[in-house]
Design an enzyme around this catalytic site. Structure first.
Site, PDB file in Angstrom:
ATOM      1  N   CYS A 182      58.133  67.751  69.677  1.00 27.70           N
ATOM      2  CA  CYS A 182      59.358  68.542  69.789  1.00 27.70           C
ATOM      3  C   CYS A 182      59.842  68.457  71.229  1.00 27.70           C
ATOM      4  O   CYS A 182      59.041  68.575  72.161  1.00 27.70           O
ATOM      5  CB  CYS A 182      59.060  69.996  69.420  1.00 27.70           C
ATOM      6  SG  CYS A 182      60.480  71.094  69.577  1.00 27.70           S
ATOM      7  N   LEU A 183      61.135  68.270  71.415  1.00 24.37           N
ATOM      8  CA  LEU A 183      61.680  68.193  72.770  1.00 24.37           C
ATOM      9  C   LEU A 183      61.467  69.496  73.536  1.00 24.37           C
ATOM     10  O   LEU A 183      61.496  69.496  74.763  1.00 24.37           O
ATOM     11  CB  LEU A 183      63.170  67.849  72.711  1.00 24.37           C
ATOM     12  CG  LEU A 183      63.494  66.444  72.174  1.00 24.37           C
ATOM     13  CD1 LEU A 183      64.996  66.285  71.979  1.00 24.37           C
ATOM     14  CD2 LEU A 183      62.957  65.363  73.096  1.00 24.37           C
ATOM     15  N   HIS A 237      61.631  70.145  60.291  1.00 25.56           N
ATOM     16  CA  HIS A 237      61.388  70.597  61.665  1.00 25.56           C
ATOM     17  C   HIS A 237      62.633  71.287  62.236  1.00 25.56           C
ATOM     18  O   HIS A 237      62.533  72.361  62.841  1.00 25.56           O
ATOM     19  CB  HIS A 237      61.002  69.364  62.496  1.00 25.56           C
ATOM     20  CG  HIS A 237      60.762  69.612  63.947  1.00 25.56           C
ATOM     21  ND1 HIS A 237      59.520  69.441  64.533  1.00 25.56           N
ATOM     22  CD2 HIS A 237      61.606  69.998  64.940  1.00 25.56           C
ATOM     23  CE1 HIS A 237      59.628  69.726  65.827  1.00 25.56           C
ATOM     24  NE2 HIS A 237      60.884  70.064  66.105  1.00 25.56           N
ATOM     25  N   GLU A 238      63.799  70.666  62.020  1.00 29.62           N
ATOM     26  CA  GLU A 238      65.027  71.231  62.600  1.00 29.62           C
ATOM     27  C   GLU A 238      65.445  72.524  61.898  1.00 29.62           C
ATOM     28  O   GLU A 238      65.894  73.471  62.557  1.00 29.62           O
ATOM     29  CB  GLU A 238      66.167  70.212  62.555  1.00 29.62           C
ATOM     30  CG  GLU A 238      65.924  68.922  63.323  1.00 29.62           C
ATOM     31  CD  GLU A 238      65.417  69.113  64.731  1.00 29.62           C
ATOM     32  OE1 GLU A 238      65.714  70.144  65.360  1.00 29.62           O
ATOM     33  OE2 GLU A 238      64.695  68.221  65.205  1.00 29.62           O
ATOM     34  N   GLN A 258      67.731  75.038  70.733  1.00 28.13           N
ATOM     35  CA  GLN A 258      67.054  74.288  71.795  1.00 28.13           C
ATOM     36  C   GLN A 258      67.936  74.089  73.013  1.00 28.13           C
ATOM     37  O   GLN A 258      67.435  73.757  74.092  1.00 28.13           O
ATOM     38  CB  GLN A 258      66.589  72.919  71.279  1.00 28.13           C
ATOM     39  CG  GLN A 258      65.458  73.025  70.254  1.00 28.13           C
ATOM     40  CD  GLN A 258      64.987  71.650  69.835  1.00 28.13           C
ATOM     41  OE1 GLN A 258      65.569  71.049  68.944  1.00 28.13           O
ATOM     42  NE2 GLN A 258      63.959  71.139  70.487  1.00 28.13           N
ATOM     43  N   HIS A 296      63.581  75.354  63.280  1.00 31.60           N
ATOM     44  CA  HIS A 296      64.110  75.846  64.566  1.00 31.60           C
ATOM     45  C   HIS A 296      65.164  76.933  64.351  1.00 31.60           C
ATOM     46  O   HIS A 296      65.258  77.882  65.139  1.00 31.60           O
ATOM     47  CB  HIS A 296      64.786  74.706  65.338  1.00 31.60           C
ATOM     48  CG  HIS A 296      63.875  73.922  66.242  1.00 31.60           C
ATOM     49  ND1 HIS A 296      63.201  74.490  67.295  1.00 31.60           N
ATOM     50  CD2 HIS A 296      63.553  72.609  66.263  1.00 31.60           C
ATOM     51  CE1 HIS A 296      62.502  73.557  67.931  1.00 31.60           C
ATOM     52  NE2 HIS A 296      62.688  72.400  67.322  1.00 31.60           N
ATOM     53  N   GLY A 314      65.898  64.473  66.736  1.00 32.42           N
ATOM     54  CA  GLY A 314      66.605  65.628  66.209  1.00 32.42           C
ATOM     55  C   GLY A 314      66.707  66.697  67.274  1.00 32.42           C
ATOM     56  O   GLY A 314      65.946  66.692  68.253  1.00 32.42           O
TER      57      GLY A 314
HETATM   58 NI    NI Z   1      61.887  70.584  67.844  1.00 30.82          NI
END
Ligand code: NI
Length: 159
Positions: free
Chosen positions: A89-90, A131-132, A51, A135, A46
């Protein structure tokens, strides 16, 4: 197709509340395409627009690598159950932490054609949706992690 730079924890853009998308424009369309490319390139499940430095309420999710979802202005309207497990998380590379999330969620959103859609998920998909959406309100999973983050050798299931 373009890969965008993924912002990392400590970058202020990740702490901001994102704005609703009111119309589909060529620029937004390009952003969505780039977000999908960037997510796949990074082996993520995701990615949220902040991000890549854009404060718009857009997320892309694909927990299987074959089932991309684009969610514009997503809202979680139902949730139930509980799951506790490792989450990454990226924007927090090389780490994961234990986070408790609902085991089922239903989200409403617009798709890339600005048509209303619903997305239901359990387990990893439910986790990714939560999670997204976090963000988009400037929250990272690290705020919810139980205990210290751990180092991961293989960065799987990051979002
Ligand atoms: Ni993330």
């Amino acid at each position: 197709m373009a890969i965008r730079n993924i912002r990392e924890i400590g970058d202020e853009v990740l702490t901001k509340k994102c704005k609703e998308v009111t119309e589909m424009t060529p620029r937004v369309k390009e952003l969505i395409e780039d977000m999908l490319d960037t997510m796949y390139e990074a082996n993520g499940v995701g990615l949220a627009a902040p991000q890549v430095g854009v404060l718009k309420r857009i997320v892309v999710i694909d927990v299987t690598g074959e089932d991309p979802h684009v969610l514009i202005n997503p809202r979680i309207v139902e949730s139930s159950g509980e799951q506790t497990g490792a989450e990454g998380c990226l924007s927090v590379p090389g780490k994961n932490g234990i986070v408790t999330r609902p085991n089922y969620v239903k989200a409403v959103a617009l798709n890339q054609n600005m048509k209303p859609i619903e997305l239901e998920g359990t387990e990893l998909l439910a986790r990714a949706i939560c999670h997204e959406v976090d963000h988009l309100d400037g929250h990272l999973y690290v705020e919810k992690a139980e205990g210290p983050l751990t180092d991961v050798e293989y960065e799987e299931e990051e979002a």
